[in-house]
Design an enzyme around this catalytic site. Sequence first.
Site, short mmCIF file in Angstrom:
data_model
loop_
_atom_site.label_atom_id
_atom_site.label_comp_id
_atom_site.label_asym_id
_atom_site.label_seq_id
_atom_site.Cartn_x
_atom_site.Cartn_y
_atom_site.Cartn_z
N ARG A 104 -7.09 -8.69 2.67
CA ARG A 104 -6.16 -8.07 1.37
C ARG A 104 -6.73 -6.73 1.14
O ARG A 104 -6.87 -6.33 0.05
CB ARG A 104 -6.75 -8.98 0.56
CG ARG A 104 -6.16 -10.46 0.90
CD ARG A 104 -4.50 -10.58 1.13
NE ARG A 104 -4.07 -12.01 1.06
CZ ARG A 104 -4.20 -12.34 2.44
NH1 ARG A 104 -4.64 -11.54 3.44
NH2 ARG A 104 -3.93 -13.67 2.62
N GLU A 114 -5.09 -9.91 -7.11
CA GLU A 114 -4.36 -9.34 -6.21
C GLU A 114 -3.47 -8.26 -6.72
O GLU A 114 -3.11 -7.44 -6.17
CB GLU A 114 -3.63 -10.56 -5.38
CG GLU A 114 -4.50 -11.21 -4.26
CD GLU A 114 -3.70 -11.96 -3.24
OE1 GLU A 114 -2.69 -11.26 -2.81
OE2 GLU A 114 -4.22 -12.67 -2.64
N SER A 132 -0.08 -15.71 -5.26
CA SER A 132 -1.59 -15.81 -5.28
C SER A 132 -2.36 -14.80 -6.44
O SER A 132 -2.12 -13.61 -5.96
CB SER A 132 -2.07 -16.01 -3.88
OG SER A 132 -1.70 -16.99 -3.42
#
Length: 324
Positions: free
Chosen positions: A147, A316, A215
């Site tokens: 990520r 995120e 998420s």
Amino acid sequence: MRIGGSPRDLVRCTSADELAETVARLDSAGDTLLVVGGGSNLVVADGPLDLTAVIAANESLSLVDASTLRVGAGTVWDDVVAFAVEHGLGGIEALSGIPGSAGATPVQNVGAYGAEISDVLTRVRLYNRETGADEWVPAESLDLAYRYSNLKFTARAVVLEIELRLKEAELSAPLRHLGGQRLPLAQARENIIATRRAKGMVLDAEDHDTWSAGSFFTNPIVPAPLADAIANDTGGDTMPRFTQPDGRVKLSAAWLIERAGFPRGYPGNGAPARLSSKHTLALTNRGDATAEDIVALARDVRAGVDKRFGVVLEPEPVWVGVEM
């Protein structure tokens, strides 16, 4: 998430050249701007926003050769996956159903179910806001990791196009959620979308469990002794853990959230912002939540996990006008 205010101006760019030229012009004028793809990964402040939103709407998708896809940054990502599967090209089927635009995928090295963009990304066309260069750069130059890329949170460059190297295949790559099982490409895509839908990760206007940014926290990567301590503290035979090449351990953010005392649906009926009733990793708008409602819930969850386990969860989404 259906939250947030309005920018003072908006420019929609329908080609890569127009996207680069628009950003260059606004930068030269000293304007504050936000480049937006699908908007699915944003947490935006309420009220008027003192910025110009630049919409990457350059939708294009073509085969450069038998296995290389060239994709405009504004192309709907799931359309890219569908195109690949229809043409018998494997490598991104596990990324089916992920919302947003193709240009966002290298920024945080989008991944799911054992696959990541870094597995197939070969190069990216960038407009460098620092030098003014419009150039193709190799994927290796982006420092892609879990990520992460060196584009994330920096605004140093704008993704204009990407190229993916896939491979002719009948079966999918091993699917982690199925214990490494491989399925025919089309069946794998259907399975992934069904799995995501069951977790509320496929947008449905009638289902508030899907009014989310997906998420919300990344899975934390911690030192092995801390992972061992958490496992011992929780009787951790069931604790998901994935050892990394450097010896650290990736844990499940959803698992930590639940065991820190935040069940699905927290904090309960009546709250405008709640954890999804299908998946504790999604923070959802139940219909009339404000940005501050979402931020308050995120702070509550992060503080609770830190207090219980000594692990600080990292969000995120991209934050615009609000902070944790």
